[in-house]
Design an enzyme around this catalytic site. Sequence first.
Site, mmCIF file in Angstrom:
data_model
loop_
_atom_site.group_PDB
_atom_site.id
_atom_site.type_symbol
_atom_site.label_atom_id
_atom_site.label_comp_id
_atom_site.label_asym_id
_atom_site.label_seq_id
_atom_site.Cartn_x
_atom_site.Cartn_y
_atom_site.Cartn_z
ATOM 1 N N GLY A 176 1.657 3.987 -2.901
ATOM 2 C CA GLY A 176 1.174 2.688 -2.483
ATOM 3 C C GLY A 176 0.574 2.810 -1.094
ATOM 4 N N CYS A 177 -0.527 2.118 -0.856
ATOM 5 C CA CYS A 177 -1.248 2.304 0.413
ATOM 6 C C CYS A 177 -0.415 1.850 1.607
ATOM 7 C CB CYS A 177 -2.605 1.620 0.374
ATOM 8 S SG CYS A 177 -2.574 -0.136 -0.032
ATOM 9 N N ASN A 178 0.236 0.701 1.492
ATOM 10 C CA ASN A 178 1.078 0.246 2.598
ATOM 11 C C ASN A 178 2.296 1.144 2.762
ATOM 12 O OD1 ASN A 178 -0.523 -2.093 3.087
ATOM 13 N ND2 ASN A 178 0.488 -3.132 1.405
ATOM 14 N N THR A 206 1.512 4.424 4.478
ATOM 15 C CA THR A 206 1.230 4.233 5.905
ATOM 16 C C THR A 206 2.529 4.120 6.694
ATOM 17 O OG1 THR A 206 -0.713 2.951 5.219
ATOM 18 C CG2 THR A 206 -0.111 2.860 7.543
#
Lengths: 352, 352, 352, 352
Positions: free
Chosen positions: B154-156, B159
């Site tokens: 997942g991108c979040n 990060t």
Amino acid sequence: MSYSVAVAGASGYAGGELLRLLSAHPDFTVATVTAHSNAGQPLLSVQPHLRSLSHLTLVETTAENLAGHDVVFLALPHGKSGELSALLPADTLVIDCGADHRLTDAGAWDHFYGGEYFGSWAYGVPELPAARGDHHSGKQRDALVGARRIAAPGCNASTVSLSLAPGIAAGVIEAQDIVSVLAVGPSGAGKNLKLQYLASEVLGSANPYGVGGTHRHIPEIQQSLVSAGAAAPTISFTPVIVPMSRGILATTTARIVPGTTAAEVREAWEVAYADEPFVHLLPAGEVPRSGDTAGSNTALIGLAVDEAVGRVVIIAALDNLVKGTAGAAIQCANIALGLTETTGLPIDGVAP
Amino acid sequence: MSYSVAVAGASGYAGGELLRLLSAHPDFTVATVTAHSNAGQPLLSVQPHLRSLSHLTLVETTAENLAGHDVVFLALPHGKSGELSALLPADTLVIDCGADHRLTDAGAWDHFYGGEYFGSWAYGVPELPAARGDHHSGKQRDALVGARRIAAPGCNASTVSLSLAPGIAAGVIEAQDIVSVLAVGPSGAGKNLKLQYLASEVLGSANPYGVGGTHRHIPEIQQSLVSAGAAAPTISFTPVIVPMSRGILATTTARIVPGTTAAEVREAWEVAYADEPFVHLLPAGEVPRSGDTAGSNTALIGLAVDEAVGRVVIIAALDNLVKGTAGAAIQCANIALGLTETTGLPIDGVAP
Amino acid sequence: MSYSVAVAGASGYAGGELLRLLSAHPDFTVATVTAHSNAGQPLLSVQPHLRSLSHLTLVETTAENLAGHDVVFLALPHGKSGELSALLPADTLVIDCGADHRLTDAGAWDHFYGGEYFGSWAYGVPELPAARGDHHSGKQRDALVGARRIAAPGCNASTVSLSLAPGIAAGVIEAQDIVSVLAVGPSGAGKNLKLQYLASEVLGSANPYGVGGTHRHIPEIQQSLVSAGAAAPTISFTPVIVPMSRGILATTTARIVPGTTAAEVREAWEVAYADEPFVHLLPAGEVPRSGDTAGSNTALIGLAVDEAVGRVVIIAALDNLVKGTAGAAIQCANIALGLTETTGLPIDGVAP
Amino acid sequence: MSYSVAVAGASGYAGGELLRLLSAHPDFTVATVTAHSNAGQPLLSVQPHLRSLSHLTLVETTAENLAGHDVVFLALPHGKSGELSALLPADTLVIDCGADHRLTDAGAWDHFYGGEYFGSWAYGVPELPAARGDHHSGKQRDALVGARRIAAPGCNASTVSLSLAPGIAAGVIEAQDIVSVLAVGPSGAGKNLKLQYLASEVLGSANPYGVGGTHRHIPEIQQSLVSAGAAAPTISFTPVIVPMSRGILATTTARIVPGTTAAEVREAWEVAYADEPFVHLLPAGEVPRSGDTAGSNTALIGLAVDEAVGRVVIIAALDNLVKGTAGAAIQCANIALGLTETTGLPIDGVAP
């Protein structure tokens, strides 16, 4: 082999974009980056997105620092490259991203820019028709082969010239009373610390400038239209800054020569760009969006005939920093050096 | 050699970004692109920026259409890839950009997603510490070598996990009471025709969502922190949609373990990312900006110790569609297939 | 009756917003507008949106020009109002939108601002709890009644203080280890000709600044929390500039005092803001968006209890130029002069 | 006295803007708000920025619910108000913000809209010249006095008509071969859940639509130009969506009638708008920005004569939701009811 490259004005937006593209180019090696007030700093401190070039440090923009490279790209403010380039060896490929060597007419230079005129160089929009008097029916590309001095185009000028030249050359549109209105991103103005370029002024607003025939790209467009065969072209030209960092969307209309069919109009652009790798005519009914060209060297052109008005509407989209400046410069370098023209230049946009 | 590739969900944003990167990758050839409602249309009609892939036409997303390729990328809505991937040959490299195979804990899947649970795959953030119990002190990268089923992150989640893992693994920050607030672009939500993603709703506003411990990326982050050595990590996690199409800027703070010096804190991240090509720790005093990573596979991390509060502030920037999704997926494919990990992945951002 | 008003610093963003609101205020008449480099120009030439004030011309910012008005608003750079206001009559209502008179602690002034310290004035966030030692349980509003010297708040500081004060005052959250991350528009920085405020730098990017405990609004927040009853508050504070011209969206989390129920937490804010015309607590499950407050003097607050983490998440939205600066100043002027507090101040946002 | 008001379509952008302005209007009281799919919900749940109207609940859009008010504003999709308004009492002031009653030519309605044609009403741009045949040389304003059925204008159409009408009426510009290109915000399309209005599609891009003579506002503009005295006006009209939520910046050029001086051209607009409270001609050399009109009922017009081309360039800026729709509607209501025309309508923009 790899050509050694210097970029002057490496701390600006055009310089940064040159470096981004050069860094990914298989035949170029960036050896030297120069700047004015930022000289002495690591490149990364002013171009923090260029992670692949973390080894470079900015040096002063001098002829000494630029000498000794195979290729020199100049991304300097207008009026700064004329003198400097005169000091570089004749066999060095010098590509100027400024306006200094674009205009063939000293009077036009004097009227729109002023200051010393240093003469014109081969013009860096390969897809445009060659100047008449070149005794052939070719494109500007031909004059770039083997050239050692090349003037990269103005971003707005090349967008509008690419929009119009096929119709002019084919004789299907009139060269007088053309109208062009552009939505442009503020990066075209560079790192210019003026109030009108502050984020608060640009966000949420559409801001025109250079209204009423005063913009410096007008003579450059006219010159390209004359090369395409126009006698005395006139164009109403209005750029509007809109809240996107990069991109140009030019809406240009020209009167259709009476008696010309819609199919004949369309054919002019189809033929002109059929084999061009970077200029794409969209199918009838489709219009381009500037965002689809972001980061790429592609120009997208949509065309509609408005029979009720007797005009053709040509909408052209490109990235002002790439096809409008840095990508065009590298495309020209590829041609000048005999490399494949598309080498190192992205065709796909970074969207959304 | 060139690996043949299929991309399922090619009409979405993640699918489009996979194609943009794959098209420029020297070892992959995109052979098949699939979609749901857009099947039958030319790819260009839904991804007009992908000019280099004008020859492709979307076909139905079925196991038949995906079979017979060396690599299959799935960019489908959550819950759609579990069943489909079960039908693909075991020796096909399948990389799922959806959430279906990220979580190792069936209960967490059930709580945050629901629906049938299809089990977890190798996790696609190579730079994170390997799960404990792997009997080595390596990174997730190790488990990707030779893998044939990989869950892109997942991108979040990636990060925030990249922000925290070095400090957890080194024992310099506490794993409880972490706080993370993210500025994110709306492209992370895909082509989702909901009111909150309309341009008029997003322009000129900062809009939080998933507030108060409800966001689906929380268990994914916790899982990565446990892999890094945390016992029972807790994190307050709030994403805020801001008016930029792509990009994540995560501000994460964690309590420093008492007795740890600022230098020791910083060293944890320095050591963890010293040799990483895509995760860069900025020098002390510098902070990253999301725009500097646009279009690239780079994550930039800035770190400051706030002694008055006893917390470290970690700011991480990346492009949600590249390092957060498509770039991470291709990075993992490179590793799985034994290619150089950085092949075909840009390091420099498209800025400004 | 109508009070005559002078606005110093009328060419900036805060000055412009004061004028926009004052122009529509039934009890104020703008008589004098002053500036520094723009003195001598028509107001419209620097504030072209203020069409109703086309009769005004900017004069020099001097005590002479400001004298003789009932109310003087100062919208000057930090450090510029201390000396000037000392020259204004004691019975003139002077409201300073700068930082010069906000801090009660000379040491904090010295540490975060430096330069001569001119002492603190009544603090212009009426909805916050009154300072302890005032021997009552009221709000800052009480000290504003009849005041003639008022310090309008910092926009970030008031957003965060309004987020936290009810919980501190009610004893339901801890005052230590608070974390606040803000998405803010660039107009908060004024017409500041620095590279980081250029449109090209802000568009498409989220850019943090003042990271790690260095931001000047931290002592101002701490001061308000002490007024609310905190002993030695600590806060990790990180603002992030995002591409919207105005607006603040602050995400603040604080640890809940053990043993406190979610209902008790929520009740603290409900009670504190039940009767406030400009500070609205949203129903449970709703979160505010900064865009909904644009142009208005309204602050919207959403609140969620994250039981897994033991923190309350408070999200506050307001317009930095209105409730954060100019609207707050006029609200205070209304109170000081005995006008109805809401006079001339919009409650509805300009959205979308 | 206060007029009771109903707003149909209160959940949309135009409806919301009507309510924002009506709420601050001293002579109107909003009694009823209607919607379609959102009926039954509190107004605040779909218009969270309208804090002053928290007491209102949306009811079904029916003639029964709209009856019994002094004024009814219709902000419905095109084609929805014709039938509904026929059911409202003749002495109720009905103002339609849709297109249903704008066009006097049934053929034009059929060609550009289609469906049943319900006839035209008094046209809601008070500053435009009255239709010829009205036997006077007045403005549209005259026909609005005492009217009980009024068609509010199309936002693009009124912007372009206001740009051109003075020159047409004065005989200084030609009515054929006009060219207009507009930068417009996406809010003009309403809460329209289509892909092209998603934030990710709009951010960072300029997107044209309705190219080549197909846009529905063309016949409305032509109708206004005929009212101004044109015989058979033709206009090339291209709108471009740019990343700002609201605002229109129209760049329109028309050929100057041969023999006309630049001063005579300018004078036409000066005379036409000298006494208009909401339409302001800027001094020579100045150009308007759309952001300066945000939230206000003001239209700003800049004008330049481009002698090299023989065209006048008229640049007009206004807020599509205010002067383009809701503000115009309320301005018309003021006129129809005999109130002061400017009552309740802001002149100053919310900038930056």
